[in-house]
Design a protein around this motif. Structure first.
Motif, mmCIF file in Angstrom:
data_model
loop_
_atom_site.group_PDB
_atom_site.id
_atom_site.type_symbol
_atom_site.label_atom_id
_atom_site.label_comp_id
_atom_site.label_asym_id
_atom_site.label_seq_id
_atom_site.Cartn_x
_atom_site.Cartn_y
_atom_site.Cartn_z
ATOM 1 N N VAL A 12 7.012 56.233 -30.765
ATOM 2 C CA VAL A 12 6.751 56.272 -29.326
ATOM 3 C C VAL A 12 7.634 55.257 -28.613
ATOM 4 O O VAL A 12 8.218 55.557 -27.561
ATOM 5 C CB VAL A 12 5.257 55.990 -29.036
ATOM 6 N N GLU A 13 7.771 54.060 -29.190
ATOM 7 C CA GLU A 13 8.596 53.021 -28.573
ATOM 8 C C GLU A 13 10.063 53.444 -28.502
ATOM 9 O O GLU A 13 10.742 53.214 -27.491
ATOM 10 C CB GLU A 13 8.469 51.706 -29.353
ATOM 11 N N GLY A 14 10.553 54.057 -29.573
ATOM 12 C CA GLY A 14 11.943 54.501 -29.595
ATOM 13 C C GLY A 14 12.219 55.582 -28.572
ATOM 14 O O GLY A 14 13.243 55.556 -27.868
ATOM 15 N N ILE A 15 11.320 56.556 -28.480
ATOM 16 C CA ILE A 15 11.506 57.666 -27.530
ATOM 17 C C ILE A 15 11.349 57.180 -26.093
ATOM 18 O O ILE A 15 12.102 57.594 -25.196
ATOM 19 C CB ILE A 15 10.513 58.796 -27.849
ATOM 20 N N PHE A 16 10.400 56.282 -25.847
ATOM 21 C CA PHE A 16 10.238 55.724 -24.501
ATOM 22 C C PHE A 16 11.478 54.937 -24.088
ATOM 23 O O PHE A 16 11.878 54.955 -22.920
ATOM 24 C CB PHE A 16 9.003 54.819 -24.451
ATOM 25 N N TYR A 20 13.892 55.717 -20.845
ATOM 26 C CA TYR A 20 14.301 54.677 -19.889
ATOM 27 C C TYR A 20 15.817 54.711 -19.691
ATOM 28 O O TYR A 20 16.313 54.652 -18.547
ATOM 29 C CB TYR A 20 13.866 53.305 -20.404
ATOM 30 N N ILE A 21 16.567 54.802 -20.784
ATOM 31 C CA ILE A 21 18.034 54.832 -20.707
ATOM 32 C C ILE A 21 18.505 56.065 -19.936
ATOM 33 O O ILE A 21 19.439 55.990 -19.124
ATOM 34 C CB ILE A 21 18.652 54.822 -22.120
ATOM 35 N N ALA A 22 17.855 57.204 -20.182
ATOM 36 C CA ALA A 22 18.236 58.434 -19.482
ATOM 37 C C ALA A 22 18.061 58.284 -17.973
ATOM 38 O O ALA A 22 18.905 58.744 -17.188
ATOM 39 C CB ALA A 22 17.401 59.602 -20.000
ATOM 40 N N TYR A 23 16.974 57.635 -17.557
ATOM 41 C CA TYR A 23 16.762 57.387 -16.119
ATOM 42 C C TYR A 23 17.717 56.330 -15.588
ATOM 43 O O TYR A 23 18.243 56.435 -14.475
ATOM 44 C CB TYR A 23 15.309 56.959 -15.873
ATOM 45 N N GLU A 24 17.947 55.293 -16.393
ATOM 46 C CA GLU A 24 18.829 54.208 -15.970
ATOM 47 C C GLU A 24 20.243 54.717 -15.709
ATOM 48 O O GLU A 24 20.916 54.288 -14.753
ATOM 49 C CB GLU A 24 18.840 53.121 -17.037
ATOM 50 N N ILE A 51 20.488 55.017 -29.500
ATOM 51 C CA ILE A 51 19.661 54.127 -28.690
ATOM 52 C C ILE A 51 18.844 53.214 -29.596
ATOM 53 O O ILE A 51 18.127 53.679 -30.486
ATOM 54 C CB ILE A 51 18.713 54.935 -27.776
ATOM 55 N N LEU A 52 18.959 51.912 -29.370
ATOM 56 C CA LEU A 52 18.160 50.939 -30.117
ATOM 57 C C LEU A 52 16.834 50.712 -29.394
ATOM 58 O O LEU A 52 16.798 50.590 -28.167
ATOM 59 C CB LEU A 52 18.915 49.612 -30.235
ATOM 60 N N THR A 53 15.765 50.681 -30.143
ATOM 61 C CA THR A 53 14.440 50.490 -29.560
ATOM 62 C C THR A 53 14.356 49.131 -28.865
ATOM 63 O O THR A 53 14.711 48.103 -29.446
ATOM 64 C CB THR A 53 13.352 50.576 -30.647
ATOM 65 N N ASP A 54 13.918 49.151 -27.623
ATOM 66 C CA ASP A 54 13.782 47.939 -26.820
ATOM 67 C C ASP A 54 12.335 47.831 -26.338
ATOM 68 O O ASP A 54 11.896 48.647 -25.528
ATOM 69 C CB ASP A 54 14.742 48.000 -25.625
ATOM 70 N N PRO A 55 11.575 46.839 -26.828
ATOM 71 C CA PRO A 55 10.161 46.713 -26.430
ATOM 72 C C PRO A 55 9.964 46.548 -24.933
ATOM 73 O O PRO A 55 8.971 47.030 -24.382
ATOM 74 C CB PRO A 55 9.700 45.459 -27.192
ATOM 75 N N VAL A 56 10.889 45.881 -24.256
ATOM 76 C CA VAL A 56 10.759 45.664 -22.808
ATOM 77 C C VAL A 56 10.913 46.991 -22.058
ATOM 78 O O VAL A 56 10.104 47.334 -21.189
ATOM 79 C CB VAL A 56 11.800 44.645 -22.308
ATOM 80 N N LYS A 57 11.940 47.746 -22.401
ATOM 81 C CA LYS A 57 12.192 49.017 -21.721
ATOM 82 C C LYS A 57 11.105 50.039 -22.044
ATOM 83 O O LYS A 57 10.638 50.761 -21.154
ATOM 84 C CB LYS A 57 13.567 49.555 -22.115
ATOM 85 N N SER A 58 10.710 50.108 -23.318
ATOM 86 C CA SER A 58 9.654 51.057 -23.682
ATOM 87 C C SER A 58 8.340 50.668 -23.022
ATOM 88 O O SER A 58 7.544 51.531 -22.637
ATOM 89 C CB SER A 58 9.490 51.111 -25.202
ATOM 90 N N GLY A 59 8.097 49.360 -22.865
ATOM 91 C CA GLY A 59 6.880 48.893 -22.204
ATOM 92 C C GLY A 59 6.826 49.322 -20.743
ATOM 93 O O GLY A 59 5.753 49.665 -20.225
ATOM 94 N N ASP A 87 11.903 68.994 -31.706
ATOM 95 C CA ASP A 87 12.167 69.076 -30.264
ATOM 96 C C ASP A 87 11.152 68.324 -29.417
ATOM 97 O O ASP A 87 11.166 68.419 -28.194
ATOM 98 C CB ASP A 87 12.199 70.542 -29.824
ATOM 99 N N LYS A 88 10.279 67.535 -30.040
ATOM 100 C CA LYS A 88 9.196 66.886 -29.306
ATOM 101 C C LYS A 88 9.700 65.930 -28.230
ATOM 102 O O LYS A 88 9.184 65.909 -27.103
ATOM 103 C CB LYS A 88 8.287 66.129 -30.278
ATOM 104 N N ALA A 89 10.699 65.108 -28.551
ATOM 105 C CA ALA A 89 11.173 64.089 -27.609
ATOM 106 C C ALA A 89 11.799 64.724 -26.372
ATOM 107 O O ALA A 89 11.529 64.303 -25.243
ATOM 108 C CB ALA A 89 12.174 63.173 -28.301
ATOM 109 N N THR A 90 12.600 65.759 -26.575
ATOM 110 C CA THR A 90 13.229 66.439 -25.435
ATOM 111 C C THR A 90 12.189 67.123 -24.568
ATOM 112 O O THR A 90 12.235 67.049 -23.334
ATOM 113 C CB THR A 90 14.258 67.469 -25.935
#
Length: 261
Positions: A12-16, A20-24, A51-59, A87-90
């Motif tokens: 969940v953290e990785g996909i979130f 975030y990156i896609a919106y950024e 994409i590297l998992t970022d706790p701040v961005k996923s939060g 295909d869950k993340a997309t």
């Protein structure tokens, strides 16, 4: 139009973080995909990003979705992300993007005619169904140190949902639930919040059972044997209600009474 494929961690953290990156970067959801592993066949002209998992961005994404979609909607999205489907993340990303365009984002999850929403609901149901089955099929055994230990091997990554259930049911117990396929553990200390841990080097065979455990297991198997009505046995119905893949981890289907019908 350029297509972007974001490759992230299967969590969940990785996909979130990928959302975030896609919106950024202001990518268009219609031409952007999020995957949790390298694709076998690369798409021509698509731009791939790791994409590297970022706790701040996923939060930040976590808080936004929980606030805008509500507890129920957020639960649906997280269950969909627990699915084992590629295909869950997309699907979740595009569903979220459509929802955030609405004044009341949570309403997007009721629009079943939408392809992405329909896919998210199907992913959610697939994961929920297995999780719901495991709530009744998980079997604990007591170790020498008093810790309750259980093993499961689900197709979907539903361990966190099991943790919520059993921490509410056994708040005063020390227990571990191991997802064998992912080397994940739910760790719950009595009176404390649970957490997930990953340790592929844990030797489960060294977890010795308490002196009374074998006796109680045999009593339970004997009980299951005695209440069975042989004349009403239906192997097909049993397999439909209790898939074979769950049985190796259930007390009543091991040792002396493993062939009980």
């Amino acid at each position: 139009m350029e297509e972007h494929i974001l490759i992230c961690e299967d969590s969940v953290e990785g996909i979130f973080t990928a959302i975030y990156i896609a919106y950024e970067k202001r990518y268009r959801p219609e031409t952007t995909g999020i995957v949790t592993s390298e694709e076998g066949n690369l798409r021509l002209f698509a731009v791939y990003e790791h994409i590297l998992t970022d706790p701040v961005k996923s939060g930040k994404v976590f808080r936004t979705l929980r606030e805008r979609f509500g507890e129920e909607g957020f639960y649906v999205l997280c269950l969909a992300l627990a699915s084992c489907q590629e295909d869950k993340a997309t699907a979740v990303y595009r569903c979220v993007a459509k929802g955030l365009r609405l004044r009341r984002p949570y309403r997007i999850l009721t629009q079943h005619a939408d392809t992405d929403v329909d896919r998210v609901q199907k992913l959610k149901y697939h994961a929920w169904h297995e999780m719901h089955q495991l709530l009744g099929f998980v079997r604990f055994r007591e170790l020498k140190n008093g810790v309750l230990f259980s093993e499961v091997c689900p197709k979907n990554n539903v361990l966190a949902f099991l943790a919520d259930h059993f921490s509410d049911r056994f708040p005063g117990e020390h227990f571990l639930i191991c997802d064998l396929g992912r080397n994940l553990f739910v760790v719950h200390e009595a009176g404390q919040p649970w957490f997930l841990a990953c340790d592929p080097h844990v030797k489960r065979e060294n977890m010795e059972e308490s002196a009374e455990e074998a006796r109680y297991q045999e009593l339970f198997r004997h009980f299951c044997h005695k209440i069975a009505i042989e004349a009403r046995g239906s192997e097909a119905l049993q397999k439909g209600m209790l898939p074979l893949r769950f049985r190796p981890y259930m007390t009543e289907f091991t040792n002396s009474f493993q062939n009980i019908k």
